[in-house]
Design a protein around this motif. Structure first.
Motif, PDB file in Angstrom:
ATOM      1  N   GLY A 101       0.766  -1.240   0.000  1.00 52.90           N
ATOM      2  CA  GLY A 101       0.000   0.000   0.000  1.00 52.90           C
ATOM      3  C   GLY A 101       0.795   1.286   0.000  1.00 52.90           C
ATOM      4  O   GLY A 101       0.215   2.370   0.010  1.00 52.90           O
ATOM      5  N   ALA A 102       2.127   1.183  -0.002  1.00 50.20           N
ATOM      6  CA  ALA A 102       2.931   2.416   0.011  1.00 50.20           C
ATOM      7  C   ALA A 102       2.928   3.064  -1.367  1.00 50.20           C
ATOM      8  O   ALA A 102       2.905   2.366  -2.384  1.00 50.20           O
ATOM      9  N   ASN A 103       2.935   4.378  -1.408  1.00 52.55           N
ATOM     10  CA  ASN A 103       3.135   5.060  -2.689  1.00 52.55           C
ATOM     11  C   ASN A 103       4.326   6.011  -2.665  1.00 52.55           C
ATOM     12  O   ASN A 103       4.667   6.611  -3.683  1.00 52.55           O
ATOM     13  N   PHE A 104       4.991   6.119  -1.514  1.00 58.10           N
ATOM     14  CA  PHE A 104       6.255   6.859  -1.435  1.00 58.10           C
ATOM     15  C   PHE A 104       7.291   5.970  -0.756  1.00 58.10           C
ATOM     16  O   PHE A 104       6.976   5.263   0.210  1.00 58.10           O
ATOM     17  N   TYR A 105       8.499   6.021  -1.268  1.00 59.66           N
ATOM     18  CA  TYR A 105       9.547   5.160  -0.724  1.00 59.66           C
ATOM     19  C   TYR A 105      10.795   6.000  -0.495  1.00 59.66           C
ATOM     20  O   TYR A 105      11.284   6.671  -1.404  1.00 59.66           O
ATOM     21  N   ILE A 106      11.291   5.970   0.725  1.00 60.35           N
ATOM     22  CA  ILE A 106      12.473   6.754   1.074  1.00 60.35           C
ATOM     23  C   ILE A 106      13.715   5.918   0.777  1.00 60.35           C
ATOM     24  O   ILE A 106      13.839   4.795   1.266  1.00 60.35           O
ATOM     25  N   VAL A 107      14.615   6.428  -0.037  1.00 59.69           N
ATOM     26  CA  VAL A 107      15.804   5.651  -0.381  1.00 59.69           C
ATOM     27  C   VAL A 107      17.063   6.484  -0.165  1.00 59.69           C
ATOM     28  O   VAL A 107      17.089   7.667  -0.475  1.00 59.69           O
ATOM     29  N   GLY A 108      18.062   5.832   0.425  1.00 63.43           N
ATOM     30  CA  GLY A 108      19.278   6.553   0.780  1.00 63.43           C
ATOM     31  C   GLY A 108      20.467   6.184  -0.072  1.00 63.43           C
ATOM     32  O   GLY A 108      20.330   5.609  -1.146  1.00 63.43           O
ATOM     33  N   ARG A 109      21.629   6.506   0.445  1.00 63.10           N
ATOM     34  CA  ARG A 109      22.903   6.195  -0.191  1.00 63.10           C
ATOM     35  C   ARG A 109      23.129   4.692  -0.065  1.00 63.10           C
ATOM     36  O   ARG A 109      22.906   4.110   0.985  1.00 63.10           O
ATOM     37  N   ASP A 110      23.524   4.051  -1.141  1.00 62.69           N
ATOM     38  CA  ASP A 110      23.908   2.638  -1.156  1.00 62.69           C
ATOM     39  C   ASP A 110      22.913   1.721  -0.436  1.00 62.69           C
ATOM     40  O   ASP A 110      23.305   0.939   0.441  1.00 62.69           O
ATOM     41  N   THR A 157      35.826  -9.373  -0.441  1.00 60.15           N
ATOM     42  CA  THR A 157      37.260  -9.704  -0.465  1.00 60.15           C
ATOM     43  C   THR A 157      38.153  -8.539  -0.872  1.00 60.15           C
ATOM     44  O   THR A 157      39.357  -8.653  -0.846  1.00 60.15           O
ATOM     45  N   GLU A 158      37.555  -7.401  -1.259  1.00 61.64           N
ATOM     46  CA  GLU A 158      38.377  -6.244  -1.651  1.00 61.64           C
ATOM     47  C   GLU A 158      38.042  -5.057  -0.761  1.00 61.64           C
ATOM     48  O   GLU A 158      36.951  -4.980  -0.231  1.00 61.64           O
ATOM     49  N   LYS A 159      38.983  -4.125  -0.645  1.00 62.20           N
ATOM     50  CA  LYS A 159      38.776  -2.977   0.236  1.00 62.20           C
ATOM     51  C   LYS A 159      38.026  -1.867  -0.467  1.00 62.20           C
ATOM     52  O   LYS A 159      38.599  -0.837  -0.836  1.00 62.20           O
ATOM     53  N   ARG A 160      36.753  -2.076  -0.733  1.00 57.65           N
ATOM     54  CA  ARG A 160      35.928  -1.054  -1.382  1.00 57.65           C
ATOM     55  C   ARG A 160      34.468  -1.438  -1.172  1.00 57.65           C
ATOM     56  O   ARG A 160      34.156  -2.572  -0.820  1.00 57.65           O
ATOM     57  N   ASP A 161      33.550  -0.473  -1.412  1.00 59.47           N
ATOM     58  CA  ASP A 161      32.135  -0.816  -1.383  1.00 59.47           C
ATOM     59  C   ASP A 161      31.834  -1.736  -2.559  1.00 59.47           C
ATOM     60  O   ASP A 161      32.416  -1.595  -3.634  1.00 59.47           O
ATOM     61  N   LEU A 162      30.909  -2.660  -2.342  1.00 60.03           N
ATOM     62  CA  LEU A 162      30.551  -3.591  -3.419  1.00 60.03           C
ATOM     63  C   LEU A 162      29.831  -2.842  -4.547  1.00 60.03           C
ATOM     64  O   LEU A 162      30.068  -3.116  -5.727  1.00 60.03           O
ATOM     65  N   TYR A 163      28.986  -1.868  -4.210  1.00 57.38           N
ATOM     66  CA  TYR A 163      28.176  -1.173  -5.220  1.00 57.38           C
ATOM     67  C   TYR A 163      28.457   0.317  -5.248  1.00 57.38           C
ATOM     68  O   TYR A 163      28.815   0.910  -4.232  1.00 57.38           O
ATOM     69  N   ASP A 164      28.239   0.924  -6.394  1.00 59.17           N
ATOM     70  CA  ASP A 164      28.242   2.373  -6.518  1.00 59.17           C
ATOM     71  C   ASP A 164      27.091   2.917  -5.666  1.00 59.17           C
ATOM     72  O   ASP A 164      25.959   2.432  -5.767  1.00 59.17           O
ATOM     73  N   ALA A 165      27.390   3.907  -4.831  1.00 60.77           N
ATOM     74  CA  ALA A 165      26.409   4.389  -3.857  1.00 60.77           C
ATOM     75  C   ALA A 165      25.148   4.948  -4.511  1.00 60.77           C
ATOM     76  O   ALA A 165      24.091   5.007  -3.877  1.00 60.77           O
ATOM     77  N   ASP A 166      25.213   5.349  -5.781  1.00 62.02           N
ATOM     78  CA  ASP A 166      24.060   5.942  -6.459  1.00 62.02           C
ATOM     79  C   ASP A 166      23.240   4.947  -7.285  1.00 62.02           C
ATOM     80  O   ASP A 166      22.180   5.295  -7.803  1.00 62.02           O
ATOM     81  N   HIS A 167      23.753   3.716  -7.439  1.00 60.34           N
ATOM     82  CA  HIS A 167      23.079   2.791  -8.349  1.00 60.34           C
ATOM     83  C   HIS A 167      21.699   2.358  -7.851  1.00 60.34           C
ATOM     84  O   HIS A 167      20.788   2.172  -8.654  1.00 60.34           O
ATOM     85  N   GLY A 168      21.545   2.186  -6.537  1.00 61.01           N
ATOM     86  CA  GLY A 168      20.256   1.762  -6.001  1.00 61.01           C
ATOM     87  C   GLY A 168      19.152   2.732  -6.395  1.00 61.01           C
ATOM     88  O   GLY A 168      18.097   2.344  -6.913  1.00 61.01           O
ATOM     89  N   LYS A 169      19.424   4.020  -6.171  1.00 63.05           N
ATOM     90  CA  LYS A 169      18.445   5.070  -6.485  1.00 63.05           C
ATOM     91  C   LYS A 169      18.151   5.083  -7.985  1.00 63.05           C
ATOM     92  O   LYS A 169      17.015   5.190  -8.417  1.00 63.05           O
ATOM     93  N   LYS A 170      19.230   4.956  -8.773  1.00 61.37           N
ATOM     94  CA  LYS A 170      19.127   4.987 -10.234  1.00 61.37           C
ATOM     95  C   LYS A 170      18.253   3.823 -10.735  1.00 61.37           C
ATOM     96  O   LYS A 170      17.368   4.016 -11.574  1.00 61.37           O
ATOM     97  N   VAL A 171      18.531   2.647 -10.222  1.00 60.87           N
ATOM     98  CA  VAL A 171      17.784   1.458 -10.637  1.00 60.87           C
ATOM     99  C   VAL A 171      16.305   1.619 -10.272  1.00 60.87           C
ATOM    100  O   VAL A 171      15.428   1.295 -11.068  1.00 60.87           O
ATOM    101  N   LEU A 172      16.034   2.152  -9.089  1.00 56.75           N
ATOM    102  CA  LEU A 172      14.625   2.346  -8.686  1.00 56.75           C
ATOM    103  C   LEU A 172      13.889   3.262  -9.645  1.00 56.75           C
ATOM    104  O   LEU A 172      12.709   3.047  -9.936  1.00 56.75           O
ATOM    105  N   SER A 173      14.591   4.265 -10.144  1.00 57.83           N
ATOM    106  CA  SER A 173      13.929   5.231 -11.027  1.00 57.83           C
ATOM    107  C   SER A 173      13.657   4.632 -12.401  1.00 57.83           C
ATOM    108  O   SER A 173      12.866   5.165 -13.167  1.00 57.83           O
TER     109      SER A 173
END
Lengths: 301, 301
Positions: free
Chosen positions: B179-188, B196-212
């Motif tokens: 029933g939600a029509n607004f979704y709050i989305v943050g960084r990463d 296994t590597e010293k970095r974030d697994l994902y680009d911090a903006d990709h989640g928001k981008k994919v949702l759009s």
């Protein structure tokens, strides 16, 4: 004019994993174009000022999507069905295409036109090169295996990714842009063997399944392949009939290439003679003349 | 009644690569639920005869999507905004949620209701367990940090995949169903460090981008997070102001957990006192009483 340029990180691992569903070494396109590429990518709007000419004798086949749509209009096509290929056309392929046309006529279309759209970019080393394939396709039309009246041959300028269900969406969507509204899809489209394990990389049905669900492909009618094989009872390529499966011979691309390499003839009716001759001549041109390596050794020594 | 059951091969490598964009070892959900799973999967239509009861004191929070939609109707909500979380609620989260409500009121909605929807399934070992988080959320409402009148708290019964841009689509789509029509989305969103590597697994903006861009989410309005941090000048959580960045303190989930573990207090205004007490008590219950390990050793020796 303002230029909007986007520069972003090239996360190769993520790109490869999401595109191919594996990160195993030995994926042909990955080794060709990704592994040694840089760590940054650049994007933005492109403006094409002039079409690119290759001057390789094949430029007349390099038609843009707009040119293809014009050509279909010029021919008064009321249905366009596309066939993606990166191999020589044998009579099994031809059977499929002529049968598709027959089905479209039965459905009420008056003038269905085939877009025979061989892939023109990178392919793996053991695939037949584009120039040879185009000569082979010319013979197939010259010898009437496909009807030139209802066939448009053009080069699809994409590299081959061998990325199965991911790639088949690109293959289909690009053909929608070029005016196709029917797309013939077979078993394991754009698939290959797993690069490090003894199995196919993809489920043979996933390509078809993905096409039926992918957003943006709603306008495309997917025509699933029937399987064609060599019918030893009728000495021709025929749709496989499971009730007499012992009569059928499956001749893979690999088998076809190895026959041509060894100057062996395929069974009668597998491919038109002129088309087969093109392949044999190509493999002849690769093989050193008989005894030549011995001679060269003698000279060099 | 006919049962339609589908049995298909569990291609773990492909599933992992396409879901996480990596096949590196150490992905929490993969190790929990995929690596040791079988090689075949079974699917088909499900009929739920009765809701599952856990009898863990939290069943009143386990509302189905239909129950949630009824609850929003009962409250005459004209907008529902969802907040996905798997951590205790600090005042930065609360600021975000109250500010979202303020913005929705400004947009003309009369009664925007918050769906505070903590994830109830598998989480990685160092995350705070569900029962503790639910107690903490109760305190946040009791102490008025969030308004109980305009807040519905329910458990989202999914396991956490830590699959970033892939998972955030599931998180958002499931809330549309509820029933939600607004979704709050943050960084990463749903992201984590590379295993296994010293970095974030994902680009911090990709989640928001994919949702759009994701199909099926057209009905959802995505509300991008502003970043909240502890404002040392005003002794409270505040939206980060880059013009006086030296005033702000970022307190990560890891930092928060380590403060609670060591019975250190966070800065004033970071979290409501009752909520913080719940966390400290939880970590106290984990730690052996002081000197106990020595004592036990002495007894055992």
């Amino acid at each position: 004019m303002t230029l909007t340029i986007e520069i972003y990180k090239h996360n190769k691992e993520e790109r490869i994993a999401r595109t191919w569903g594996t990160t195993a070494r030995g994926l042909p396109y990955v080794e060709e174009a990704i592994t040694n590429a840089g760590d940054w990518l650049i994007g933005g709007d492109l403006e094409v000022i002039e079409p690119i000419k290759y001057n390789d004798g094949l430029d007349q086949y390099r038609l843009s999507p707009a040119q293809l749509r014009e050509e279909f209009a010029r021919r008064n096509a009321d249905a366009v069905f596309a066939f993606q290929l990166r191999n020589p056309v044998h009579n099994g392929h031809a059977l499929l295409m002529t049968d598709t046309r027959r089905r479209l006529l039965e459905m009420g279309y008056k003038n269905p036109v085939l877009l025979l759209h061989p892939l023109g970019g990178f392919t793996k080393a053991d695939d037949v090169p584009l120039s040879v394939r185009m000569k082979q396709h010319e013979k197939v039309l010259e010898e009437g295996v496909l009807n030139p009246e209802s066939t448009v041959v053009a080069i699809f300028p994409s590299p081959m990714h061998y990325a199965g269900p991911t790639e088949v969406q690109w293959h289909a969507k690009a053909r929608i842009n070029a005016g196709a509204n029917f797309y013939i899809v077979g078993r394991d489209p754009a698939g290959m063997g797993h690069p490090t394990e003894k199995r196919d990389l993809y489920d043979a049905d996933h390509g078809k399944k993905v096409l039926s669900m992918a957003p943006g492909l709603e306008r495309l009618n997917i025509l699933p392949f029937k399987v064609a094989a060599y019918d030893t009872k009728h000495n021709k390529m025929n749709f496989f009939d499971p009730s007499r499966k012992e009569d059928f011979l499956f001749i893979s691309g690999t088998k076809m290439r190895s026959l041509a390499k060894n100057r062996e003839s395929p069974p009668d009716g597998f491919m038109c003679p002129g088309g087969w001759k093109v392949l044999v001549e190509y493999y002849d041109s690769l093989a050193p003349p008989e005894g030549s390596s011995k001679l060269r050794e003698a000279v060099a020594a």
